[in-house]
Scaffold this active site. Structure first.
Site, PDB file in Angstrom:
ATOM      1  N   CYS A 272      32.206  29.300  45.377  1.00  0.00           N
ATOM      2  CA  CYS A 272      33.368  29.722  45.581  1.00  0.00           C
ATOM      3  C   CYS A 272      34.211  29.030  45.517  1.00  0.00           C
ATOM      4  O   CYS A 272      35.465  29.237  44.737  1.00  0.00           O
ATOM      5  CB  CYS A 272      33.096  31.778  45.175  1.00  0.00           C
ATOM      6  SG  CYS A 272      32.374  32.972  44.861  1.00  0.00           S
TER       7      CYS A 272
ATOM      8  N   HIS B 287      40.472  33.824  46.081  1.00  0.00           N
ATOM      9  CA  HIS B 287      39.139  33.805  45.335  1.00  0.00           C
ATOM     10  C   HIS B 287      39.197  35.224  44.860  1.00  0.00           C
ATOM     11  O   HIS B 287      39.373  36.097  45.362  1.00  0.00           O
ATOM     12  CB  HIS B 287      38.331  33.468  46.136  1.00  0.00           C
ATOM     13  CG  HIS B 287      36.525  33.287  45.392  1.00  0.00           C
ATOM     14  ND1 HIS B 287      36.142  33.558  43.991  1.00  0.00           N
ATOM     15  CD2 HIS B 287      35.529  34.175  45.546  1.00  0.00           C
ATOM     16  CE1 HIS B 287      35.301  33.425  43.713  1.00  0.00           C
ATOM     17  NE2 HIS B 287      34.502  34.161  44.523  1.00  0.00           N
TER      18      HIS B 287
ATOM     19  N   ASN C 186      34.585  38.277  38.443  1.00  0.00           N
ATOM     20  CA  ASN C 186      34.896  37.418  39.285  1.00  0.00           C
ATOM     21  C   ASN C 186      33.909  35.763  38.697  1.00  0.00           C
ATOM     22  O   ASN C 186      32.737  35.869  38.082  1.00  0.00           O
ATOM     23  CB  ASN C 186      33.363  37.224  40.079  1.00  0.00           C
ATOM     24  CG  ASN C 186      33.897  36.445  41.888  1.00  0.00           C
ATOM     25  OD1 ASN C 186      33.106  35.389  41.276  1.00  0.00           O
ATOM     26  ND2 ASN C 186      32.811  36.738  42.968  1.00  0.00           N
TER      27      ASN C 186
END
Lengths: 318, 81
Positions: free
Chosen positions: A116, A244, A274
């Site tokens: 990520c 993020h 996500n």
């Protein structure tokens, strides 16, 4: 002695898969209610890439648009850094295929896996190459198909993750537009977000949500401060926060602890889910497309996640 | 700090995190029974870390499910410091 330059983001673009998955559909395939998903994550939809929307295709689409926005000559793009953690084929990396399809035959090209946090690490690599004079432009991409690595049997991950690709072009500049990057890790906590195997031997992403939340919300405010200090600005100077896109709970807690207003924070996660390394460029692209920004606006990018690892930098909007 | 003082501070933090919470917070109260989800419980542990100057290790997070558990952990941590 080599000459040193400044760098800036000159183009930003996204590729979003066509198929959006609603919470109702997720609910029908798992044991969790749509209301639980919204309360827990803030996510309303997430995109799952189709068979034709492979990582290379998505990365090329995003990269092509970013290059067009930057008006960069292909021959002047000397580096392609592609952040991804969800390739099925581990060898070779896909950055060379992306570079070839974009006509960047002389560019260096490599994949980077910091999950990520991958995109913000990749921005650091691209910016450093531009600043050192190694290239005039660097194409930096985050592309993921996380949907290949999640299962309805594990709702904690199945409800949040999605697919997509985002890209920026980092270009040589007279004024700074990409600040120095900060980074760090907590590798002792590697197991809290990691590939795991089910009984049949199939790999999928497993996550201890509370521990990821605890680390993110306790360690990332300091990282954000460090990124500002590195750029010679303060949090009060930051106009936009693009973290993020883990989930809204983490994003909102981080923003609160940093003293940022709600309208300064980008929440692409609500629609895109996500998307791991693609989340920061997708969110940056959404911010740019919103028309709310002006060239030169200060944006704090902060990537963090599995590893555990993180990187961030302050950039100026193109 | 003694048990009652720690309980009082933890109860105060719970009400900050859950402003609409009705009813009393006692030692035997289970966080989940207050309607507290696991992430809010993590927020409570983070608040306790700040307030009491302690650190909750990852492997303790899952076991601190009642007010008593947290009070005991704070007492233990302060005694060990």
């Amino acid at each position: 002695m080599p000459q040193h330059y400044e760098s800036r983001i000159s183009g930003v673009a996204a590729y979003r898969p066509a198929r959006l998955i609603s919470n109702t559909e997720i609910s029908a395939r798992t044991t969790v209610a749509p209301e639980w998903i919204v309360e827990r994550t803030g996510i309303q939809t997430r995109a799952h890439a189709g068979p034709e929307e492979d990582l290379v295709t998505m990365a090329v689409e995003a990269g092509q648009k970013a290059i067009a926005m930057a008006s960069a000559e292909p021959g002047d793009i000397g580096l392609v850094v592609l952040a991804t953690a969800t390739r099925r084929q581990r060898i070779p990396g896909i950055a060379p295929q992306v570079a070839s399809r974009l006509g960047l035959s002389t560019a260096g090209a490599f994949d980077l896996n910091a999950v990520c946090a991958g995109f913000t690490y990749a921005v650091a690599m691209g910016s450093n190459a531009v600043r050192s004079g190694e290239t005039q432009h660097a194409l930096v991409i985050g592309a993921e198909r996380v949907s290949d690595w999640i299962t309805p049997d594990d709702p904690d991950t199945f409800v949040i993750f999605g697919d997509g690709a985002g890209a920026v072009v980092v270009s040589r500049s007279a004024e700074w537009g990409v600040g120095p990057s900060i980074w760090g890790n907590d590798g002792d906590r590697h197991a809290v977000l990691a590939m795991t195997e089910d009984e049949s031997g199939s790999e999928y992403v497993g996550m201890n949500g509370p521990l990821v939340y605890k680390w993110s919300t306790s360690a990332m405010p300091d990282a954000a401060q460090r990124a500002c200090v590195a750029a010679g600005v303060t949090l009060a100077d930051i106009q936009w926060f693009v973290p993020h896109q883990a989930n809204c709970r983490i994003i909102d807690t981080l923003a609160h602890r940093l003293g940022l207003r709600e309208d300064q924070v980008v929440r692409d996660v609500v629609e895109a889910g996500n998307t791991s390394a693609a989340s920061v460029p997708l969110a940056l692209s959404r911010l740019y497309e919103s028309g709310r920004t002006s060239p030169g606006d200060l944006v704090l990018l902060l990537g963090f996640g599995a590893g555990l690892t993180y990187a961030g930098q302050v950039v100026r909007m193109p | 700090m003694n048990n009652d003082q720690i309980l009082g501070e933890i109860a105060r933090q719970i009400r900050i995190l859950m402003p609409g919470l009705q009813g009393q917070i006692r030692m035997e109260t289970v966080f989940e029974e207050l309607g507290m989800d696991s992430l809010t419980r993590v927020d409570l542990l983070s608040a306790a870390e700040m307030s009491f100057g302690i650190e909750v290790p990852d492997d303790e997070v899952g076991s601190l499910v009642r007010v008593q558990d947290l009070v005991d952990f704070v007492m233990y941590s302060q005694a060990a410091a």
